[in-house]
Write a protein that holds these residues in place. Structure first.
Motif, PDB file in Angstrom:
ATOM      1  N   MET A   1       0.864  -1.275   0.081  1.00 46.93           N
ATOM      2  CA  MET A   1      -0.045  -0.034  -0.037  1.00 46.93           C
ATOM      3  C   MET A   1       1.043   1.196  -0.185  1.00 46.93           C
ATOM      4  N   LYS A   2       0.526   2.248  -0.911  1.00 47.04           N
ATOM      5  CA  LYS A   2       1.572   3.397  -1.090  1.00 47.04           C
ATOM      6  C   LYS A   2       0.949   4.452   0.000  1.00 47.04           C
ATOM      7  N   GLN A   3       1.956   5.015   0.554  1.00 49.84           N
ATOM      8  CA  GLN A   3       1.668   5.987   1.566  1.00 49.84           C
ATOM      9  C   GLN A   3       1.952   7.220   0.988  1.00 49.84           C
ATOM     10  N   SER A   4       0.942   8.299   1.385  1.00 48.91           N
ATOM     11  CA  SER A   4       0.863   9.670   0.777  1.00 48.91           C
ATOM     12  C   SER A   4       0.340  10.669   1.870  1.00 48.91           C
ATOM     13  N   LEU A   5       0.652  11.972   1.603  1.00 53.16           N
ATOM     14  CA  LEU A   5       0.260  12.943   2.426  1.00 53.16           C
ATOM     15  C   LEU A   5      -0.715  13.762   1.686  1.00 53.16           C
ATOM     16  N   SER A   6      -1.862  14.232   2.472  1.00 52.52           N
ATOM     17  CA  SER A   6      -2.999  15.037   1.911  1.00 52.52           C
ATOM     18  C   SER A   6      -3.533  16.229   2.986  1.00 52.52           C
ATOM     19  N   LEU A   7      -3.925  17.319   2.297  1.00 51.48           N
ATOM     20  CA  LEU A   7      -4.381  18.125   3.221  1.00 51.48           C
ATOM     21  C   LEU A   7      -6.199  17.967   3.012  1.00 51.48           C
ATOM     22  N   ARG A   8      -6.932  18.289   4.285  1.00 53.17           N
ATOM     23  CA  ARG A   8      -8.234  18.238   4.250  1.00 53.17           C
ATOM     24  C   ARG A   8      -8.796  19.410   4.953  1.00 53.17           C
ATOM     25  N   THR A   9      -9.663  19.975   4.649  1.00 53.56           N
ATOM     26  CA  THR A   9     -10.356  21.153   5.270  1.00 53.56           C
ATOM     27  C   THR A   9     -11.654  20.832   5.724  1.00 53.56           C
ATOM     28  N   GLY A  10     -12.056  21.218   7.028  1.00 53.10           N
ATOM     29  CA  GLY A  10     -13.244  21.002   7.519  1.00 53.10           C
ATOM     30  C   GLY A  10     -13.552  21.888   8.896  1.00 53.10           C
ATOM     31  N   LEU A  11     -14.613  21.823   9.237  1.00 54.47           N
ATOM     32  CA  LEU A  11     -15.202  22.690  10.622  1.00 54.47           C
ATOM     33  C   LEU A  11     -15.529  21.865  11.546  1.00 54.47           C
ATOM     34  N   ALA A  12     -15.045  21.938  12.768  1.00 55.74           N
ATOM     35  CA  ALA A  12     -15.211  21.227  13.923  1.00 55.74           C
ATOM     36  C   ALA A  12     -15.398  22.306  15.140  1.00 55.74           C
ATOM     37  N   LEU A  13     -16.209  21.926  16.112  1.00 54.02           N
ATOM     38  CA  LEU A  13     -16.526  22.580  17.472  1.00 54.02           C
ATOM     39  C   LEU A  13     -15.471  22.272  18.268  1.00 54.02           C
ATOM     40  N   THR A  14     -14.498  23.038  18.922  1.00 55.08           N
ATOM     41  CA  THR A  14     -13.659  22.615  20.015  1.00 55.08           C
ATOM     42  C   THR A  14     -14.015  23.125  21.273  1.00 55.08           C
ATOM     43  N   MET A  15     -14.099  22.315  22.290  1.00 55.26           N
ATOM     44  CA  MET A  15     -14.292  22.619  23.604  1.00 55.26           C
ATOM     45  C   MET A  15     -13.291  23.374  24.246  1.00 55.26           C
ATOM     46  N   THR A  16     -13.119  24.750  24.079  1.00 58.49           N
ATOM     47  CA  THR A  16     -11.879  25.392  24.792  1.00 58.49           C
ATOM     48  C   THR A  16     -12.317  25.417  26.158  1.00 58.49           C
ATOM     49  N   PRO A  17     -11.225  25.915  27.163  1.00 59.16           N
ATOM     50  CA  PRO A  17     -11.306  25.850  28.397  1.00 59.16           C
ATOM     51  C   PRO A  17     -12.232  27.012  28.813  1.00 59.16           C
ATOM     52  N   ALA A  18     -12.084  28.483  28.190  1.00 57.81           N
ATOM     53  CA  ALA A  18     -13.256  29.202  28.146  1.00 57.81           C
ATOM     54  C   ALA A  18     -14.499  29.055  27.944  1.00 57.81           C
ATOM     55  N   LEU A  19     -14.654  28.182  26.795  1.00 59.58           N
ATOM     56  CA  LEU A  19     -16.017  27.622  26.420  1.00 59.58           C
ATOM     57  C   LEU A  19     -16.740  26.892  27.706  1.00 59.58           C
ATOM     58  N   GLN A  20     -15.832  25.973  27.967  1.00 58.98           N
ATOM     59  CA  GLN A  20     -16.108  24.870  28.988  1.00 58.98           C
ATOM     60  C   GLN A  20     -16.688  25.802  30.371  1.00 58.98           C
ATOM     61  N   GLN A  21     -15.924  26.929  30.867  1.00 56.70           N
ATOM     62  CA  GLN A  21     -16.213  27.562  31.712  1.00 56.70           C
ATOM     63  C   GLN A  21     -17.358  28.291  31.592  1.00 56.70           C
ATOM     64  N   ALA A  22     -17.608  28.983  30.499  1.00 59.46           N
ATOM     65  CA  ALA A  22     -18.712  29.719  30.278  1.00 59.46           C
ATOM     66  C   ALA A  22     -20.060  28.772  30.377  1.00 59.46           C
ATOM     67  N   ILE A  23     -20.061  27.446  29.962  1.00 55.56           N
ATOM     68  CA  ILE A  23     -21.226  26.561  30.128  1.00 55.56           C
ATOM     69  C   ILE A  23     -21.277  26.212  31.383  1.00 55.56           C
ATOM     70  N   ARG A  24     -20.369  25.878  32.351  1.00 57.84           N
ATOM     71  CA  ARG A  24     -20.504  25.640  33.591  1.00 57.84           C
ATOM     72  C   ARG A  24     -20.987  26.713  34.545  1.00 57.84           C
ATOM     73  N   LEU A  25     -20.827  27.908  34.204  1.00 57.67           N
ATOM     74  CA  LEU A  25     -21.147  29.107  35.037  1.00 57.67           C
ATOM     75  C   LEU A  25     -22.771  29.420  34.617  1.00 57.67           C
ATOM     76  N   LEU A  26     -23.041  29.145  33.350  1.00 55.43           N
ATOM     77  CA  LEU A  26     -24.569  29.395  32.905  1.00 55.43           C
ATOM     78  C   LEU A  26     -25.457  28.330  33.814  1.00 55.43           C
ATOM     79  N   GLN A  27     -25.182  27.544  34.208  1.00 54.80           N
ATOM     80  CA  GLN A  27     -26.110  26.422  34.554  1.00 54.80           C
ATOM     81  C   GLN A  27     -26.068  26.317  36.084  1.00 54.80           C
ATOM     82  N   LEU A  28     -25.005  27.235  36.630  1.00 57.26           N
ATOM     83  CA  LEU A  28     -25.078  27.405  38.410  1.00 57.26           C
ATOM     84  C   LEU A  28     -26.191  28.060  38.777  1.00 57.26           C
ATOM     85  N   SER A  29     -26.758  27.690  39.860  1.00 59.69           N
ATOM     86  CA  SER A  29     -27.667  28.247  40.680  1.00 59.69           C
ATOM     87  C   SER A  29     -27.280  29.747  41.253  1.00 59.69           C
ATOM     88  N   SER A  30     -27.686  30.653  41.796  1.00 58.77           N
ATOM     89  CA  SER A  30     -27.234  31.830  42.368  1.00 58.77           C
ATOM     90  C   SER A  30     -26.359  31.635  43.549  1.00 58.77           C
TER      91      SER A  30
END
Length: 493
Positions: free
Chosen positions: A1-30
């Motif tokens: 099997m021949k090996q080769s390199l290729s580039l692929r473009t795409g969109l994906a949602l990454t859960m950054t630490p800032a996004l995770q913190q925002a989601i956690r704060l949103l669901q907290l009670s007062s």
């Protein structure tokens, strides 16, 4: 099997630490949010509350103020005040580590300024609100310790007390008895005798194995000449379902009592406590502070966040000025990390408040009829409706409404209260489940007490008002309102 390199473009949602913190704060009670903010202020030197009374000063300013004559004079006057308030009591130069102010001053009110009365009032208030109530098990164990038991009887009594649940009932009596008789070789008669002794403990009716026995144990505490006592004992021998249905005809046949004696016995039974352990259960009040305020001003409903739950945080300018980009020392790396985390936290907190305010405004806009006219005007509303209007995901709306409360002129409501499913009306429209429950509550409140409305009758009455629901749906809504069925709502007399 021949090996080769290729580039692929795409969109994906990454859960950054800032996004995770925002989601956690949103669901907290007062309450949880306040704890989170307090922990962030204590752990991050870059964070500070905006509007603090004590502003941080530079080292040079602090040293200049300490060396100034004004500071020395102020410290001297403060010392004179302390000596004057203390009177003849002079603070010794050396005091033990566990010393108390009470060892130096006889009373806080010796200055005669009236503050002593305020302190006494505060002390009385704190003492009145201390919740040190004794549990049912502790109460029973204490009675067993002073009962005339020998060592073996006391051990059996403790086994029985351990099997009593929070309502005061003895659970799994057969298993407890078998363990005591078979496992510890204690005679059955002795075990049952100790059980009867425990059943004589306070509260009356404790250690009963079922409801009839619980009620009988309480009746045994009444004097023999109590009106209706013998009739009450006869009633408890009948099936409990008859008593639950208030079926006087069936009870007369089962007990052979005349109607007047039956009603006298029923009146006595109704004074008994079916859950003798309930008074010993924890019953502290849970106080809820609203997250959102709603009020009408100039004919329009206005929404605002509770400022106590939305404190303003900022970056400490003193420590931020100490950050040097080119410096890679350990202290600099720590300060840079704190600075980044502080910015993330402030942004997440602002995003939480903005989302909560938008969701609350959307709910108020959809439920204006409820605010104006009451529960029967509640419109059907689901998470998708709010999500589509605001252009956010349904899960975000769910987190924003979780454990959040709104204070309106009609009362305090959880945000999720304003969401309900819909039912088709006869005219092709929709009606919310909350509105239907309010209608059922209104119809039952206006019913003839001698002829309670059945679920079928309620369904027919709702149909006349344009609401087409099945009888079982009416029963489900009635049970959600904690309203008993018609045969249980019928009075005894």
């Amino acid at each position: 099997m021949k090996q080769s390199l290729s580039l692929r473009t795409g969109l994906a949602l990454t859960m950054t630490p800032a996004l995770q913190q925002a989601i956690r704060l949103l669901q907290l009670s007062s309450l949880d949010l306040q704890l989170e903010i307090r922990q962030a202020l204590e752990s991050n030197v870059m964070l500070e509350a905006d509007g603090d009374d004590l502003e941080m000063q530079t080292t040079e300013e602090a040293m200049a103020e300490a060396d100034s004559d004004a500071a020395v004079a102020e410290a001297g006057s403060a010392a004179e005040t302390v000596i004057e308030l203390g009177g003849e009591n002079v603070i010794p130069e050396e005091m033990p580590v566990d010393a108390d102010w009470g060892d130096i001053y006889d009373s806080a009110g010796s200055a005669g300024s009236g503050s002593g009365e305020d302190d006494d009032g505060l002390h009385d208030f704190m003492q009145a609100n201390l919740h040190g109530s004794q549990s049912l098990r502790d109460h029973l164990t204490w009675q067993a310790s002073i009962a005339p038991f020998d060592e073996v009887d006391a051990e059996v009594a403790l086994h029985i007390i351990d099997a009593i649940n929070d309502d005061g009932y003895l659970e799994d009596w057969d298993g407890v008895r078998d363990r005591l008789v078979g496992g510890q070789n204690i005679p059955l008669e002795r075990v049952e005798k100790i059980l009867r002794s425990v059943q004589d403990f306070d509260p009356s009716g404790v250690a009963a194995r079922d409801l009839p026995e619980c009620l009988r144990l309480q009746l045994q505490q009444y004097p023999a000449k109590t009106p209706g006592l013998s009739a009450a004992f006869r009633i408890l021998e009948a099936p409990m379902a008859m008593l639950a249905r208030h079926d006087e005809t069936a009870l007369i046949k089962a007990t052979g009592l005349p109607l007047e004696a039956l009603r006298e016995g029923l009146a006595l039974v109704q004074t008994l406590q079916p859950h003798p352990g309930r008074p010993y259960q924890a019953h502290e009040s849970d106080y809820i502070a609203p997250d959102v305020f709603v009020g009408k001003k100039n004919g329009r409903w206005r929404v605002s966040l509770n400022p106590e739950h939305t404190p303003k945080l900022r970056i400490n300018q003193l420590y931020q000025g100490m950050v040097k980009r080119a410096d890679t020392s350990r202290d600099q790396l720590t300060m840079k990390q704190h600075l980044q985390e502080a910015r993330y936290f402030i942004n997440s907190l602002e995003a939480r408040n903005e989302t909560l305010l938008k969701v609350a405004q959307c709910i108020v806009e959809e439920q204006r009829a409820f605010l104006d006219y009451g529960e029967e005007a509640m419109r059907p509303l689901v998470l998708r409706d709010v999500a589509e209007q605001l252009g956010i995901h349904e899960s975000t709306v769910s987190r924003a409404t979780a454990n959040k409360y709104m204070l309106t002129p009609r009362g305090l409501y959880e945000l999720k209260y304003f969401f309900s499913s819909h039912v088709q009306t006869t005219e092709g429209g929709t009606c919310s489940a909350t509105a239907i429950q309010a209608m059922i509550k209104r119809l039952i409140a206006a019913e003839d007490a001698t002829k309670p409305l059945s679920d079928s009758t309620l369904a027919e009455m709702l149909l006349k008002e344009g609401i087409q629901v099945a009888r079982r749906t009416v029963a489900k809504y009635r049970e959600a309102l904690r309203i008993p069925p018609s045969h249980e709502r019928k009075p005894i007399g």
